[in-house]
Design a protein around this motif. Structure first.
Motif, PDB file in Angstrom:
ATOM      1  N   MET A 197      46.798  42.451 125.392  1.00  0.00           N
ATOM      2  CA  MET A 197      46.065  41.476 126.199  1.00  0.00           C
ATOM      3  C   MET A 197      46.827  41.252 127.496  1.00  0.00           C
ATOM      4  SD  MET A 197      43.173  40.033 125.660  1.00  0.00           S
ATOM      5  CE  MET A 197      43.000  40.016 123.880  1.00  0.00           C
ATOM      6  N   ASN A 198      46.185  41.491 128.625  1.00  0.00           N
ATOM      7  CA  ASN A 198      46.863  41.452 129.920  1.00  0.00           C
ATOM      8  C   ASN A 198      46.423  40.217 130.707  1.00  0.00           C
ATOM      9  OD1 ASN A 198      47.853  41.889 132.505  1.00  0.00           O
ATOM     10  ND2 ASN A 198      47.430  44.083 132.474  1.00  0.00           N
ATOM     11  N   LEU A 199      47.378  39.310 130.948  1.00  0.00           N
ATOM     12  CA  LEU A 199      47.098  38.113 131.732  1.00  0.00           C
ATOM     13  C   LEU A 199      47.837  38.140 133.069  1.00  0.00           C
ATOM     14  CD1 LEU A 199      47.283  35.319 128.971  1.00  0.00           C
ATOM     15  CD2 LEU A 199      45.288  36.611 129.755  1.00  0.00           C
ATOM     16  N   ASN A 200      48.207  39.315 133.519  1.00  0.00           N
ATOM     17  CA  ASN A 200      48.904  39.432 134.804  1.00  0.00           C
ATOM     18  C   ASN A 200      48.074  38.798 135.921  1.00  0.00           C
ATOM     19  OD1 ASN A 200      51.066  40.797 133.708  1.00  0.00           O
ATOM     20  ND2 ASN A 200      50.213  42.831 134.116  1.00  0.00           N
ATOM     21  N   GLY A 201      48.721  38.004 136.751  1.00  0.00           N
ATOM     22  CA  GLY A 201      48.049  37.352 137.869  1.00  0.00           C
ATOM     23  C   GLY A 201      47.462  36.003 137.536  1.00  0.00           C
ATOM     24  N   LYS A 202      47.444  35.638 136.255  1.00  0.00           N
ATOM     25  CA  LYS A 202      46.894  34.350 135.859  1.00  0.00           C
ATOM     26  C   LYS A 202      48.012  33.303 135.767  1.00  0.00           C
ATOM     27  CE  LYS A 202      42.952  36.262 133.327  1.00  0.00           C
ATOM     28  NZ  LYS A 202      41.969  35.897 134.372  1.00  0.00           N
ATOM     29  N   VAL A 203      47.630  32.050 135.992  1.00  0.00           N
ATOM     30  CA  VAL A 203      48.584  30.934 135.953  1.00  0.00           C
ATOM     31  C   VAL A 203      48.055  29.895 134.968  1.00  0.00           C
ATOM     32  CG1 VAL A 203      49.726  29.121 137.275  1.00  0.00           C
ATOM     33  CG2 VAL A 203      49.263  31.350 138.342  1.00  0.00           C
ATOM     34  N   ALA A 204      48.936  29.459 134.078  1.00  0.00           N
ATOM     35  CA  ALA A 204      48.546  28.523 133.028  1.00  0.00           C
ATOM     36  C   ALA A 204      49.430  27.285 133.033  1.00  0.00           C
ATOM     37  CB  ALA A 204      48.622  29.198 131.660  1.00  0.00           C
ATOM     38  N   VAL A 205      48.851  26.164 132.661  1.00  0.00           N
ATOM     39  CA  VAL A 205      49.588  24.939 132.366  1.00  0.00           C
ATOM     40  C   VAL A 205      49.459  24.686 130.877  1.00  0.00           C
ATOM     41  CG1 VAL A 205      49.655  22.431 132.644  1.00  0.00           C
ATOM     42  CG2 VAL A 205      49.250  23.902 134.634  1.00  0.00           C
ATOM     43  N   VAL A 206      50.576  24.379 130.218  1.00  0.00           N
ATOM     44  CA  VAL A 206      50.550  24.032 128.794  1.00  0.00           C
ATOM     45  C   VAL A 206      51.244  22.689 128.629  1.00  0.00           C
ATOM     46  CG1 VAL A 206      51.095  24.723 126.440  1.00  0.00           C
ATOM     47  CG2 VAL A 206      50.675  26.486 128.182  1.00  0.00           C
ATOM     48  N   THR A 207      50.492  21.668 128.263  1.00  0.00           N
ATOM     49  CA  THR A 207      51.104  20.347 128.083  1.00  0.00           C
ATOM     50  C   THR A 207      51.812  20.274 126.731  1.00  0.00           C
ATOM     51  OG1 THR A 207      49.170  19.279 127.061  1.00  0.00           O
ATOM     52  CG2 THR A 207      49.265  19.326 129.479  1.00  0.00           C
ATOM     53  N   GLY A 208      52.853  19.463 126.677  1.00  0.00           N
ATOM     54  CA  GLY A 208      53.603  19.314 125.434  1.00  0.00           C
ATOM     55  C   GLY A 208      54.204  20.618 124.956  1.00  0.00           C
ATOM     56  N   SER A 209      54.765  21.410 125.880  1.00  0.00           N
ATOM     57  CA  SER A 209      55.206  22.763 125.536  1.00  0.00           C
ATOM     58  C   SER A 209      56.713  22.926 125.487  1.00  0.00           C
ATOM     59  CB  SER A 209      54.600  23.780 126.514  1.00  0.00           C
ATOM     60  OG  SER A 209      54.784  23.384 127.863  1.00  0.00           O
ATOM     61  N   GLY A 210      57.438  21.826 125.306  1.00  0.00           N
ATOM     62  CA  GLY A 210      58.883  21.932 125.179  1.00  0.00           C
ATOM     63  C   GLY A 210      59.330  22.446 123.828  1.00  0.00           C
ATOM     64  N   ARG A 211      58.450  22.350 122.839  1.00  0.00           N
ATOM     65  CA  ARG A 211      58.805  22.770 121.481  1.00  0.00           C
ATOM     66  C   ARG A 211      57.530  22.985 120.681  1.00  0.00           C
ATOM     67  NH1 ARG A 211      61.753  17.204 120.179  1.00  0.00           N
ATOM     68  NH2 ARG A 211      62.113  17.421 122.408  1.00  0.00           N
ATOM     69  N   GLY A 212      57.668  23.425 119.454  1.00  0.00           N
ATOM     70  CA  GLY A 212      56.546  23.522 118.528  1.00  0.00           C
ATOM     71  C   GLY A 212      55.419  24.429 118.991  1.00  0.00           C
ATOM     72  N   LEU A 213      54.207  24.001 118.712  1.00  0.00           N
ATOM     73  CA  LEU A 213      53.042  24.803 119.071  1.00  0.00           C
ATOM     74  C   LEU A 213      52.961  25.045 120.572  1.00  0.00           C
ATOM     75  CD1 LEU A 213      50.300  23.270 116.737  1.00  0.00           C
ATOM     76  CD2 LEU A 213      51.131  25.620 116.700  1.00  0.00           C
ATOM     77  N   GLY A 214      53.230  24.007 121.364  1.00  0.00           N
ATOM     78  CA  GLY A 214      53.143  24.166 122.808  1.00  0.00           C
ATOM     79  C   GLY A 214      54.073  25.235 123.334  1.00  0.00           C
ATOM     80  N   LEU A 215      55.296  25.269 122.831  1.00  0.00           N
ATOM     81  CA  LEU A 215      56.248  26.306 123.246  1.00  0.00           C
ATOM     82  C   LEU A 215      55.762  27.681 122.814  1.00  0.00           C
ATOM     83  CD1 LEU A 215      58.904  27.279 124.416  1.00  0.00           C
ATOM     84  CD2 LEU A 215      60.026  26.624 122.267  1.00  0.00           C
ATOM     85  N   ALA A 216      55.204  27.776 121.611  1.00  0.00           N
ATOM     86  CA  ALA A 216      54.666  29.057 121.152  1.00  0.00           C
ATOM     87  C   ALA A 216      53.524  29.521 122.063  1.00  0.00           C
ATOM     88  CB  ALA A 216      54.181  28.938 119.709  1.00  0.00           C
ATOM     89  N   TYR A 217      52.652  28.591 122.463  1.00  0.00           N
ATOM     90  CA  TYR A 217      51.561  28.943 123.367  1.00  0.00           C
ATOM     91  C   TYR A 217      52.093  29.420 124.715  1.00  0.00           C
ATOM     92  CZ  TYR A 217      48.706  26.053 120.169  1.00  0.00           C
ATOM     93  OH  TYR A 217      48.080  25.498 119.075  1.00  0.00           O
ATOM     94  N   ALA A 218      53.006  28.636 125.293  1.00  0.00           N
ATOM     95  CA  ALA A 218      53.547  28.976 126.611  1.00  0.00           C
ATOM     96  C   ALA A 218      54.269  30.319 126.578  1.00  0.00           C
ATOM     97  CB  ALA A 218      54.488  27.871 127.090  1.00  0.00           C
ATOM     98  N   SER A 219      55.047  30.557 125.527  1.00  0.00           N
ATOM     99  CA  SER A 219      55.795  31.811 125.406  1.00  0.00           C
ATOM    100  C   SER A 219      54.852  32.998 125.275  1.00  0.00           C
ATOM    101  CB  SER A 219      56.735  31.743 124.199  1.00  0.00           C
ATOM    102  OG  SER A 219      57.686  30.713 124.346  1.00  0.00           O
ATOM    103  N   ALA A 220      53.785  32.841 124.477  1.00  0.00           N
ATOM    104  CA  ALA A 220      52.835  33.938 124.284  1.00  0.00           C
ATOM    105  C   ALA A 220      52.056  34.227 125.556  1.00  0.00           C
ATOM    106  CB  ALA A 220      51.886  33.603 123.142  1.00  0.00           C
TER     107      ALA A 220
END
Length: 304
Positions: free
Chosen positions: A1-24
């Motif tokens: 899955m290629n998301l090159n060029g896209k920009v995302a905001v992930v709230t509550g992403s310092g740990r847990g699910l949010g960090l997993a989302y941001a990292s992926a």
């Protein structure tokens, strides 16, 4: 899955699910704005993502207010040039049964989950519509919002409201090419660690690296935060361009689609209904098969 060029905001992403989302998302090529109320957690998340070759920027602020929502969108645009994906993951718990729940318990959870989702999604929608290239709103739901859960009046109400937002915003933003979907995750986190049935298995996973048993991964659909992250990447991608207004469940080895509320039984009577008429037909018509409620996997836990 290629998301090159896209920009995302992930709230509550310092740990847990949010960090997993941001990292992926970052691993798939997206630049990510990490958000957390804890500065150290946000900073560590950025370091982890950049060390793996991703791009990330931290905004330390509590989710809920319009000011935080605007700051997150502004950070995405000023740092990375645009905004394509908003993931509203931030959340807290203040679990108590109804007769023990205080106004503050209720208000704090609704402020972060429901109002925070609203303000962040609104700010993102404004920016995405200005850009004119579509976008993705990915909201965090919960099984509690779909089914209810003992001791979670505030949380279940907020998550149920988020599911309703999904269906409403999917209609409102479709013309702009912005899809709106919810993820309904079931994963080992600090929140689910408070559930007695899950706690020993989460501790074994965290402390000794023991895999979660099959009855959790397959039977309950409960896994790690990383197990959930793939659906966020999918919903953020071009491959999910036709997916809109849906609540997608994921956890462990299980992927599912939640139904929307719908009428399941009806009855008609000329000139309408009075209470006696309803009482007469209820057991054999509309009320013959009442709907279940509550999360099945949690039904046999001790109640306090």
């Amino acid at each position: 899955m290629n998301l090159n060029g896209k920009v995302a905001v992930v709230t509550g992403s310092g740990r847990g699910l949010g960090l997993a989302y941001a990292s992926a998302l970052a691993a798939a090529g997206a630049a990510v704005v990490v958000n957390d109320v804890d500065g150290e957690s946000a900073g560590q998340a950025v370091k982890q993502i950049t060390a793996a070759g991703g791009r990330a920027h931290a905004v330390v602020a509590p989710v809920g207010t319009a000011e935080t929502a605007d700051a997150l969108v502004d950070a995405a645009v000023s740092t990375f040039g645009r905004l394509d994906v908003m993931v509203t993951n931030a959340g807290i718990l203040r679990d108590r049964v109804l007769w023990k729940m205080t106004d503050d318990d209720f208000d704090q959870v609704v402020e972060v989950h429901l109002r925070g989702t609203f303000t962040c999604a609104r700010a993102a929608a404004v920016r995405m519509r200005e850009q004119g290239e579509g976008g993705r709103l990915i909201l965090a739901g919960s099984p509690a919002g779909q089914r209810g859960n003992f001791g979670q009046t505030n949380y279940a109400a907020a998550k149920s409201g988020i599911a309703a937002m999904v269906r409403t915003w999917a209609m409102e933003l479709a013309k702009a090419g912005i899809t709106v979907n919810a993820v309904v995750p079931n994963a080992a986190t600090a929140m689910t660690k408070t559930i007695p049935a899950f706690a020993p298995h989460i501790e074994a996973l965290e402390q000794r690296g023991e895999p979660l048993p099959d009855w959790l991964r397959k039977g309950v659909g409960f896994g790690t935060a990383e197990d959930v992250a793939g659906v966020v990447v999918f919903l953020a991608s071009d491959a999910a361009g036709s997916v809109n207004g849906q609540c997608v469940g994921i956890g462990g080895d299980k992927l599912s689609l939640w139904s929307h509320p719908e009428e399941v039984s009806v009855a008609y009577r000329d000139r309408g209904w009075n209470a006696d008429d309803i009482a007469t037909v209820w057991p054999t018509s509309v009320g013959a098969e009442p709907r279940t409620y509550g999360i099945a996997a949690l039904q046999n836990l001790p109640r306090t």
